[in-house]
Write a protein that holds these residues in place. Structure first.
Motif, PDB file in Angstrom:
ATOM      1  N   VAL A   1     -10.721 -33.579  -1.645  1.00 21.64           N
ATOM      2  CA  VAL A   1     -11.981 -34.286  -1.906  1.00 21.64           C
ATOM      3  C   VAL A   1     -12.782 -33.566  -2.983  1.00 21.64           C
TER       4      VAL A   1
ATOM      5  N   GLY B   1     -11.577 -34.292  -6.430  1.00 23.86           N
ATOM      6  CA  GLY B   1     -11.811 -35.621  -6.975  1.00 23.86           C
ATOM      7  C   GLY B   1     -10.922 -36.711  -6.413  1.00 23.86           C
ATOM      8  N   ALA B   2     -10.185 -36.436  -5.367  1.00 18.78           N
ATOM      9  CA  ALA B   2      -9.348 -37.478  -4.777  1.00 18.78           C
ATOM     10  C   ALA B   2     -10.232 -38.558  -4.165  1.00 18.78           C
ATOM     11  N   SER B   3      -9.811 -39.790  -4.311  1.00 21.24           N
ATOM     12  CA  SER B   3     -10.617 -40.887  -3.767  1.00 21.24           C
ATOM     13  C   SER B   3     -10.418 -40.976  -2.266  1.00 21.24           C
ATOM     14  N   ARG B   4     -11.477 -41.310  -1.574  1.00 19.10           N
ATOM     15  CA  ARG B   4     -11.440 -41.472  -0.122  1.00 19.10           C
ATOM     16  C   ARG B   4     -11.447 -42.953   0.188  1.00 19.10           C
TER      17      ARG B   4
END
Length: 127
Positions: free
Chosen positions: A72, A75-78
């Motif tokens: 997270v 920058g990983a999308s949730r």
């Protein structure tokens, strides 16, 4: 087995399913699973679940949540979760369990749980 033992084990399994299901939505299901196992072990006097298993589960819970945190931060999308989507997934999971258990028995519970939950979520997202 007495009624209370069966009721406690049933509640344990239901919370375990909820923890697995929360992971699919990007929520901290591993923490729910850890506390479920911990409380089950405490209530049964550590007869079925020992301290080694609880420690092992604690370590892997910390590792999983730490990796999730780093993703997270990186920058990983949730996944976006809404109350309607969660409700439809829970309803679909229950419906899948009730429809597939008579056909496939024990494996039908797991298959119905995941396929029904997925169908409920996708139906709500398409709507």
């Amino acid at each position: 087995m007495s009624f209370f033992v069966l009721a406690g084990f049933s509640i344990f399994i239901l919370i375990l399913f909820a923890g697995i299901f929360l992971n699919l939505f990007g929520l901290p299901g591993t923490v729910v699973i850890f506390f479920d196992v911990l409380f089950y072990a405490i209530f049964t006097g550590f007869d079925h679940v020992g301290l080694k298993i609880i420690l092992f589960l604690l370590i892997f819970t910390i590792i999983a949540e730490t990796i999730d945190l780093f993703f997270v931060i990186g920058g990983a999308s949730r996944p976006i979760t809404s109350k309607k989507s969660l409700g439809a997934a829970a309803l679909g999971a229950l419906l899948g369990i009730f429809l597939l258990t008579p056909i496939w028995g024990g494996p039908g519970i797991w298959i119905g749980f995941f396929l029904g939950g997925l169908a409920g979520t996708l139906t709500m997202e398409f709507i």
